[in-house]
Design a protein around this motif. Sequence first.
Motif, PDB file in Angstrom:
ATOM      1  N   THR A  96      47.607  31.495  40.491  1.00  0.00           N
ATOM      2  CA  THR A  96      48.459  32.096  40.937  1.00  0.00           C
ATOM      3  C   THR A  96      48.330  33.527  41.347  1.00  0.00           C
ATOM      4  O   THR A  96      47.360  33.907  40.851  1.00  0.00           O
ATOM      5  CB  THR A  96      49.983  32.152  39.775  1.00  0.00           C
ATOM      6  OG1 THR A  96      49.549  33.360  38.982  1.00  0.00           O
ATOM      7  CG2 THR A  96      50.294  30.656  39.304  1.00  0.00           C
ATOM      8  N   ILE A  97      49.386  33.994  42.257  1.00  0.00           N
ATOM      9  CA  ILE A  97      49.122  35.276  42.858  1.00  0.00           C
ATOM     10  C   ILE A  97      49.238  36.318  41.477  1.00  0.00           C
ATOM     11  O   ILE A  97      48.702  37.454  41.315  1.00  0.00           O
ATOM     12  CB  ILE A  97      50.133  35.813  43.494  1.00  0.00           C
ATOM     13  CG1 ILE A  97      49.964  37.161  44.275  1.00  0.00           C
ATOM     14  CG2 ILE A  97      51.653  35.595  43.255  1.00  0.00           C
ATOM     15  CD1 ILE A  97      48.471  37.568  44.701  1.00  0.00           C
ATOM     16  N   PHE A  98      50.151  35.977  40.464  1.00  0.00           N
ATOM     17  CA  PHE A  98      50.159  36.757  39.196  1.00  0.00           C
ATOM     18  C   PHE A  98      48.815  36.736  38.552  1.00  0.00           C
ATOM     19  O   PHE A  98      48.625  37.921  38.021  1.00  0.00           O
ATOM     20  CB  PHE A  98      51.225  36.129  38.384  1.00  0.00           C
ATOM     21  CG  PHE A  98      52.680  36.095  39.099  1.00  0.00           C
ATOM     22  CD1 PHE A  98      53.382  37.122  39.498  1.00  0.00           C
ATOM     23  CD2 PHE A  98      52.927  34.779  39.441  1.00  0.00           C
ATOM     24  CE1 PHE A  98      54.470  37.021  40.159  1.00  0.00           C
ATOM     25  CE2 PHE A  98      54.184  34.564  40.352  1.00  0.00           C
ATOM     26  CZ  PHE A  98      54.938  35.761  40.595  1.00  0.00           C
ATOM     27  N   GLY A  99      48.226  35.540  38.361  1.00  0.00           N
ATOM     28  CA  GLY A  99      46.907  35.510  37.673  1.00  0.00           C
ATOM     29  C   GLY A  99      46.052  36.451  38.253  1.00  0.00           C
ATOM     30  O   GLY A  99      44.955  37.090  37.846  1.00  0.00           O
ATOM     31  N   LEU A 100      45.868  36.214  39.591  1.00  0.00           N
ATOM     32  CA  LEU A 100      45.009  36.915  40.557  1.00  0.00           C
ATOM     33  C   LEU A 100      44.921  38.535  40.197  1.00  0.00           C
ATOM     34  O   LEU A 100      44.044  39.137  40.150  1.00  0.00           O
ATOM     35  CB  LEU A 100      45.159  36.612  42.087  1.00  0.00           C
ATOM     36  CG  LEU A 100      43.914  36.640  42.976  1.00  0.00           C
ATOM     37  CD1 LEU A 100      42.747  35.833  42.358  1.00  0.00           C
ATOM     38  CD2 LEU A 100      44.387  36.285  44.193  1.00  0.00           C
ATOM     39  N   LEU A 101      45.988  38.899  40.270  1.00  0.00           N
ATOM     40  CA  LEU A 101      46.171  40.229  40.201  1.00  0.00           C
ATOM     41  C   LEU A 101      46.090  40.678  38.994  1.00  0.00           C
ATOM     42  O   LEU A 101      45.462  41.693  38.395  1.00  0.00           O
ATOM     43  CB  LEU A 101      47.659  40.929  40.565  1.00  0.00           C
ATOM     44  CG  LEU A 101      48.068  42.179  40.357  1.00  0.00           C
ATOM     45  CD1 LEU A 101      47.366  43.183  41.106  1.00  0.00           C
ATOM     46  CD2 LEU A 101      49.531  42.447  40.715  1.00  0.00           C
ATOM     47  N   ARG A 102      46.290  39.778  37.899  1.00  0.00           N
ATOM     48  CA  ARG A 102      46.155  40.201  36.442  1.00  0.00           C
ATOM     49  C   ARG A 102      44.611  40.461  35.932  1.00  0.00           C
ATOM     50  O   ARG A 102      44.040  41.547  35.433  1.00  0.00           O
ATOM     51  CB  ARG A 102      46.695  39.135  35.192  1.00  0.00           C
ATOM     52  CG  ARG A 102      46.196  39.316  34.033  1.00  0.00           C
ATOM     53  CD  ARG A 102      46.621  40.720  33.379  1.00  0.00           C
ATOM     54  NE  ARG A 102      48.074  40.762  33.329  1.00  0.00           N
ATOM     55  CZ  ARG A 102      48.755  41.921  33.600  1.00  0.00           C
ATOM     56  NH1 ARG A 102      48.205  43.035  33.652  1.00  0.00           N
ATOM     57  NH2 ARG A 102      50.179  41.927  33.551  1.00  0.00           N
ATOM     58  N   LYS A 103      43.723  39.413  36.705  1.00  0.00           N
ATOM     59  CA  LYS A 103      42.315  39.654  36.732  1.00  0.00           C
ATOM     60  C   LYS A 103      41.658  41.182  37.235  1.00  0.00           C
ATOM     61  O   LYS A 103      40.790  41.672  36.734  1.00  0.00           O
ATOM     62  CB  LYS A 103      41.642  38.584  37.185  1.00  0.00           C
ATOM     63  CG  LYS A 103      41.595  37.166  36.455  1.00  0.00           C
ATOM     64  CD  LYS A 103      40.940  36.135  37.081  1.00  0.00           C
ATOM     65  CE  LYS A 103      40.739  34.694  36.033  1.00  0.00           C
ATOM     66  NZ  LYS A 103      39.960  33.808  36.830  1.00  0.00           N
ATOM     67  N   ALA A 104      42.335  41.249  38.343  1.00  0.00           N
ATOM     68  CA  ALA A 104      41.902  42.556  39.115  1.00  0.00           C
ATOM     69  C   ALA A 104      42.266  43.784  38.615  1.00  0.00           C
ATOM     70  O   ALA A 104      41.616  44.854  38.634  1.00  0.00           O
ATOM     71  CB  ALA A 104      42.249  42.364  40.613  1.00  0.00           C
ATOM     72  N   ASP A 105      43.515  43.774  38.141  1.00  0.00           N
ATOM     73  CA  ASP A 105      44.107  44.887  37.242  1.00  0.00           C
ATOM     74  C   ASP A 105      44.698  44.538  35.922  1.00  0.00           C
ATOM     75  O   ASP A 105      45.948  44.462  36.005  1.00  0.00           O
ATOM     76  CB  ASP A 105      45.146  45.575  38.423  1.00  0.00           C
ATOM     77  CG  ASP A 105      45.597  46.804  37.850  1.00  0.00           C
ATOM     78  OD1 ASP A 105      45.311  47.227  36.869  1.00  0.00           O
ATOM     79  OD2 ASP A 105      46.412  47.461  38.860  1.00  0.00           O
ATOM     80  N   PRO A 106      43.845  44.481  35.010  1.00  0.00           N
ATOM     81  CA  PRO A 106      44.361  44.575  33.689  1.00  0.00           C
ATOM     82  C   PRO A 106      45.648  44.914  33.254  1.00  0.00           C
ATOM     83  O   PRO A 106      46.202  44.750  32.231  1.00  0.00           O
ATOM     84  CB  PRO A 106      43.361  44.340  32.553  1.00  0.00           C
ATOM     85  CG  PRO A 106      41.819  44.233  33.526  1.00  0.00           C
ATOM     86  CD  PRO A 106      42.533  44.910  35.108  1.00  0.00           C
TER      87      PRO A 106
END
Length: 300
Positions: free
Chosen positions: A113-123
Motif C-alpha cells: 500500500t502507499i501507507f506501507g511504502l511511505l513507512r519504509k521510506a520514512d519510519p
Amino acid sequence: MNKRFVLAMVIALFTLSSAVFASNRKAGHVILIGLDGWGSYSVEKADMPHVKKLMQEGAYTLKKRSVLPSSSAVNWASMFMGAGPELHGYTDWGSKTPELPSRVVTENNIFPTIFGLLRKADPKAEIGCLYEWDGIKYLVDTLSLNYYEQSPDYTKNPTALCDMACRYIKDKKPVLAAVCFDNPDHVGHQDGHNTEAYYAKLNELDAYIGKIIAAMKDAGIYDDSVIIVTSDHGGIDKGHGGKSMMEMETPFIIAGKNIRKSGLFEESMMQFDCASTIAALFGLQQPQVWIGRPMSQVFR
C-alpha cells in the motif's frame, strides 16, 4: 570484515537514501479526502464551493475510472494499492481479505500500500487514516499507520469524522492522512443518485472539506501540503457496481504545493493511479507489482 566498517556503511547508505528521498519530495504533507459514491456526473451541478476552488487552484479530471466491479472495497483497495483486483485480490464490495491470492504480500501480510511504502521510506512519518465505513481498515495496512480510527455512527453524528480529522491534523500534522467519508454513497442508496438529497449531502460534505482545509492552515502545514479529493465509485438510481459511466467515472482533484494551476487534464486515469501519484509526490519508487502511473503532468 570489520563490524564497525559494516555499521558505518549501513549508516551511510541509510543517510544517503534519506537524503535522496527528501530531495525528491514535492510536498511535506498529503491529505487525501475520499467521498464514497461521488460520481463525476454530479460535479457541474453540485454546490461545492471549496471543491471547485481546489479545481481552479490545481488540476483535475472528471474521467478517472473505477476498477470493476464499481463498488467500495475493491476500489478503495485499488486506490491505496496501486493495482487492480487481478493483482491485489480484493474483488467484492465488502472484501476484508483477498478473494484471490495477492500477487505479492509485504512483511505485514498485505499487498503493498502507499501507507506501507511511505513507512519504509520514512519510519518516523506520522501516517493516519480516519473513516466512517468500517471496511476501510482492512485495506490500508494498519500496521504501517500511527493512527487509525472509525468515527461514531455518522447517521447520528454527521460531523464526527470531520471533527476527528481536524483535531488529528492540528495535533499531529500528518505526513500522509486519508479521511474517508461514507457519503454520498449512503444517501445514494437511500434516496438515489442525482437527487435533491444527494446534492444536499454533497454541499454538506463540501463544508467539511472547507473545515479540513482550515485545520491544515491552523496547523501551519497548508503551504507545504497537497490536498486530493476523490472517490471510489459513482452510482445510478439507488445502486452501483455495474458498467455505466455514472457508476465508473469519479473526480480526481489535486491542489497545493508544486501542483500546476492547470485545471482540467485530459490524460486517462484509473483508480490505481492515485497511489502512484501520491508515491511520486513523496519521491518514492513504486513496487514492481503496482501498475499505476503517476499523474506527473500536474506537477511543477
